[in-house]
Design a protein around this motif. Structure first.
Motif, PDB file in Angstrom:
ATOM      1  N   MET A   1      13.525  -2.788 -16.414  1.00  0.00           N
ATOM      2  CA  MET A   1      14.072  -2.301 -17.806  1.00  0.00           C
ATOM      3  C   MET A   1      13.062  -1.940 -18.745  1.00  0.00           C
ATOM      4  SD  MET A   1      17.842  -4.410 -17.654  1.00  0.00           S
ATOM      5  CE  MET A   1      18.343  -3.732 -18.843  1.00  0.00           C
ATOM      6  N   LEU A   2      12.156  -2.843 -18.840  1.00  0.00           N
ATOM      7  CA  LEU A   2      10.994  -2.845 -19.904  1.00  0.00           C
ATOM      8  C   LEU A   2      10.168  -1.463 -19.674  1.00  0.00           C
ATOM      9  CD1 LEU A   2       9.766  -6.280 -20.346  1.00  0.00           C
ATOM     10  CD2 LEU A   2      11.311  -4.875 -22.288  1.00  0.00           C
ATOM     11  N   ARG A   3      10.056  -1.130 -18.334  1.00  0.00           N
ATOM     12  CA  ARG A   3       8.971  -0.206 -18.083  1.00  0.00           C
ATOM     13  C   ARG A   3       9.845   1.210 -18.289  1.00  0.00           C
ATOM     14  NH1 ARG A   3       4.733  -1.562 -14.939  1.00  0.00           N
ATOM     15  NH2 ARG A   3       4.843   0.258 -13.695  1.00  0.00           N
ATOM     16  N   ARG A   4      11.071   1.589 -17.986  1.00  0.00           N
ATOM     17  CA  ARG A   4      11.851   2.784 -18.014  1.00  0.00           C
ATOM     18  C   ARG A   4      11.781   3.305 -16.818  1.00  0.00           C
ATOM     19  NH1 ARG A   4      10.858   5.196 -23.821  1.00  0.00           N
ATOM     20  NH2 ARG A   4      12.026   3.429 -25.113  1.00  0.00           N
ATOM     21  N   LYS A   5      10.999   2.732 -15.667  1.00  0.00           N
ATOM     22  CA  LYS A   5      10.877   3.354 -14.160  1.00  0.00           C
ATOM     23  C   LYS A   5      10.652   2.236 -13.241  1.00  0.00           C
ATOM     24  CE  LYS A   5       5.981   4.785 -14.993  1.00  0.00           C
ATOM     25  NZ  LYS A   5       5.168   5.913 -14.646  1.00  0.00           N
ATOM     26  N   PRO A   6      10.625   2.185 -12.091  1.00  0.00           N
ATOM     27  CA  PRO A   6      10.442   1.284 -11.194  1.00  0.00           C
ATOM     28  C   PRO A   6       8.981   0.855 -11.118  1.00  0.00           C
ATOM     29  CG  PRO A   6      12.027   2.730 -10.053  1.00  0.00           C
ATOM     30  CD  PRO A   6      11.408   3.316 -11.374  1.00  0.00           C
ATOM     31  N   PRO A   7       8.717  -0.426 -10.926  1.00  0.00           N
ATOM     32  CA  PRO A   7       7.347  -0.928 -10.939  1.00  0.00           C
ATOM     33  C   PRO A   7       6.558  -0.450  -9.592  1.00  0.00           C
ATOM     34  CG  PRO A   7       8.578  -2.807 -10.476  1.00  0.00           C
ATOM     35  CD  PRO A   7       9.755  -1.662 -10.866  1.00  0.00           C
ATOM     36  N   PHE A   8       7.028   0.021  -8.671  1.00  0.00           N
ATOM     37  CA  PHE A   8       6.354   0.538  -7.557  1.00  0.00           C
ATOM     38  C   PHE A   8       6.917   2.026  -7.334  1.00  0.00           C
ATOM     39  CE2 PHE A   8       6.498  -4.148  -7.126  1.00  0.00           C
ATOM     40  CZ  PHE A   8       5.201  -4.382  -7.147  1.00  0.00           C
ATOM     41  N   PRO A   9       6.078   3.008  -6.979  1.00  0.00           N
ATOM     42  CA  PRO A   9       6.648   4.249  -6.842  1.00  0.00           C
ATOM     43  C   PRO A   9       6.720   4.650  -5.363  1.00  0.00           C
ATOM     44  CG  PRO A   9       4.175   4.155  -6.837  1.00  0.00           C
ATOM     45  CD  PRO A   9       4.546   2.725  -7.091  1.00  0.00           C
ATOM     46  N   GLY A  10       7.677   5.627  -5.284  1.00  0.00           N
ATOM     47  CA  GLY A  10       8.074   5.894  -3.993  1.00  0.00           C
ATOM     48  C   GLY A  10       9.413   6.845  -3.932  1.00  0.00           C
ATOM     49  N   ARG A  11       9.280   7.830  -3.202  1.00  0.00           N
ATOM     50  CA  ARG A  11      10.512   8.699  -2.980  1.00  0.00           C
ATOM     51  C   ARG A  11      11.690   8.218  -2.164  1.00  0.00           C
ATOM     52  NH1 ARG A  11       6.302  13.248  -1.617  1.00  0.00           N
ATOM     53  NH2 ARG A  11       6.624  11.959   0.376  1.00  0.00           N
ATOM     54  N   THR A  12      11.315   7.604  -1.226  1.00  0.00           N
ATOM     55  CA  THR A  12      12.205   6.918  -0.419  1.00  0.00           C
ATOM     56  C   THR A  12      12.185   5.203  -0.532  1.00  0.00           C
ATOM     57  OG1 THR A  12      10.829   6.686   1.694  1.00  0.00           O
ATOM     58  CG2 THR A  12      12.109   8.800   1.322  1.00  0.00           C
ATOM     59  N   PRO A  13      13.054   4.535  -0.016  1.00  0.00           N
ATOM     60  CA  PRO A  13      13.072   2.843  -0.071  1.00  0.00           C
ATOM     61  C   PRO A  13      11.993   2.509   0.862  1.00  0.00           C
ATOM     62  CG  PRO A  13      15.396   3.733   0.216  1.00  0.00           C
ATOM     63  CD  PRO A  13      14.464   4.996   0.511  1.00  0.00           C
ATOM     64  N   GLN A  14      11.679   3.057   1.895  1.00  0.00           N
ATOM     65  CA  GLN A  14      10.534   2.647   2.616  1.00  0.00           C
ATOM     66  C   GLN A  14       9.264   3.042   2.040  1.00  0.00           C
ATOM     67  OE1 GLN A  14      12.822   4.896   3.834  1.00  0.00           O
ATOM     68  NE2 GLN A  14      14.010   4.040   5.234  1.00  0.00           N
ATOM     69  N   GLU A  15       9.034   4.194   1.144  1.00  0.00           N
ATOM     70  CA  GLU A  15       7.715   4.268   0.398  1.00  0.00           C
ATOM     71  C   GLU A  15       7.525   3.181  -0.606  1.00  0.00           C
ATOM     72  OE1 GLU A  15       7.603   8.115  -1.068  1.00  0.00           O
ATOM     73  OE2 GLU A  15       7.217   9.007   0.826  1.00  0.00           O
ATOM     74  N   VAL A  16       8.715   2.700  -1.205  1.00  0.00           N
ATOM     75  CA  VAL A  16       8.680   1.551  -2.332  1.00  0.00           C
ATOM     76  C   VAL A  16       8.309   0.159  -1.441  1.00  0.00           C
ATOM     77  CG1 VAL A  16      10.102   0.312  -3.773  1.00  0.00           C
ATOM     78  CG2 VAL A  16      10.211   2.982  -3.760  1.00  0.00           C
ATOM     79  N   MET A  17       9.111   0.142  -0.397  1.00  0.00           N
ATOM     80  CA  MET A  17       8.741  -1.149   0.143  1.00  0.00           C
ATOM     81  C   MET A  17       7.133  -1.121   0.544  1.00  0.00           C
ATOM     82  SD  MET A  17      10.792  -2.635   3.505  1.00  0.00           S
ATOM     83  CE  MET A  17      11.423  -1.421   3.742  1.00  0.00           C
ATOM     84  N   ILE A  18       6.375  -0.110   1.189  1.00  0.00           N
ATOM     85  CA  ILE A  18       5.031   0.078   1.381  1.00  0.00           C
ATOM     86  C   ILE A  18       4.204  -0.220   0.208  1.00  0.00           C
ATOM     87  CG2 ILE A  18       3.272   1.366   2.425  1.00  0.00           C
ATOM     88  CD1 ILE A  18       5.367   2.504   4.392  1.00  0.00           C
ATOM     89  N   ALA A  19       4.787   0.236  -0.906  1.00  0.00           N
ATOM     90  CA  ALA A  19       4.058   0.315  -2.232  1.00  0.00           C
ATOM     91  C   ALA A  19       4.248  -1.140  -2.588  1.00  0.00           C
ATOM     92  CB  ALA A  19       4.674   1.128  -3.362  1.00  0.00           C
ATOM     93  N   ARG A  20       4.970  -2.010  -2.447  1.00  0.00           N
ATOM     94  CA  ARG A  20       5.288  -3.136  -2.955  1.00  0.00           C
ATOM     95  C   ARG A  20       4.385  -4.142  -2.060  1.00  0.00           C
ATOM     96  NH1 ARG A  20       5.237  -7.507  -5.056  1.00  0.00           N
ATOM     97  NH2 ARG A  20       7.028  -8.777  -5.103  1.00  0.00           N
ATOM     98  N   LEU A  21       4.285  -4.005  -0.891  1.00  0.00           N
ATOM     99  CA  LEU A  21       3.324  -4.570   0.104  1.00  0.00           C
ATOM    100  C   LEU A  21       1.722  -4.583  -0.223  1.00  0.00           C
ATOM    101  CD1 LEU A  21       5.258  -4.465   3.462  1.00  0.00           C
ATOM    102  CD2 LEU A  21       5.285  -6.449   1.895  1.00  0.00           C
ATOM    103  N   ARG A  22       1.615  -3.129  -0.541  1.00  0.00           N
ATOM    104  CA  ARG A  22       0.126  -3.097  -0.679  1.00  0.00           C
ATOM    105  C   ARG A  22      -0.656  -2.832  -2.186  1.00  0.00           C
ATOM    106  NH1 ARG A  22       0.030   1.917   3.625  1.00  0.00           N
ATOM    107  NH2 ARG A  22       0.386   0.911   5.439  1.00  0.00           N
ATOM    108  N   SER A  23       0.252  -2.805  -3.043  1.00  0.00           N
ATOM    109  CA  SER A  23      -0.236  -2.851  -4.615  1.00  0.00           C
ATOM    110  C   SER A  23       0.212  -3.785  -5.278  1.00  0.00           C
ATOM    111  CB  SER A  23      -0.233  -1.398  -4.895  1.00  0.00           C
ATOM    112  OG  SER A  23       1.176  -1.058  -4.936  1.00  0.00           O
ATOM    113  N   ALA A  24      -0.358  -4.020  -6.363  1.00  0.00           N
ATOM    114  CA  ALA A  24       0.276  -4.680  -7.590  1.00  0.00           C
ATOM    115  C   ALA A  24       0.832  -3.883  -8.663  1.00  0.00           C
ATOM    116  CB  ALA A  24      -0.848  -5.625  -8.311  1.00  0.00           C
ATOM    117  N   PRO A  25       1.889  -4.266  -9.282  1.00  0.00           N
ATOM    118  CA  PRO A  25       2.506  -3.298 -10.186  1.00  0.00           C
ATOM    119  C   PRO A  25       1.359  -3.294 -11.411  1.00  0.00           C
ATOM    120  CG  PRO A  25       3.501  -5.738 -10.512  1.00  0.00           C
ATOM    121  CD  PRO A  25       2.574  -5.490  -9.036  1.00  0.00           C
TER     122      PRO A  25
END
Length: 64
Positions: A1-25
């Motif tokens: 909410m503070l960021r106004r956008k999700p901390p991990f980018p992705g167009r699909t839930p799978q992309e978000v999940m991969i970003a969560r595993l591979r990178s730091a916010p």
């Protein structure tokens, strides 16, 4: 909410999940410098988003 956008980018839930595993916010002070948050607040926020459960706050009183 503070960021106004999700901390991990992705167009699909799978992309978000991969970003969560591979990178730091991106730190909130970098993403939203206009908020003027202190380093201490940023440290609390980053700890609450750690991948490893044991690295996060374990109880609500510990988080407070």
């Amino acid at each position: 909410m503070l960021r106004r956008k999700p901390p991990f980018p992705g167009r699909t839930p799978q992309e978000v999940m991969i970003a969560r595993l591979r990178s730091a916010p991106t730190p909130i002070r970098t993403a939203r410098p206009e908020l003027g948050l202190s380093a201490a607040v940023e440290k609390v926020l980053l700890k609450s988003m750690q991948r490893e459960l044991d690295a996060r706050y374990q109880t609500a009183p510990e988080f407070a």
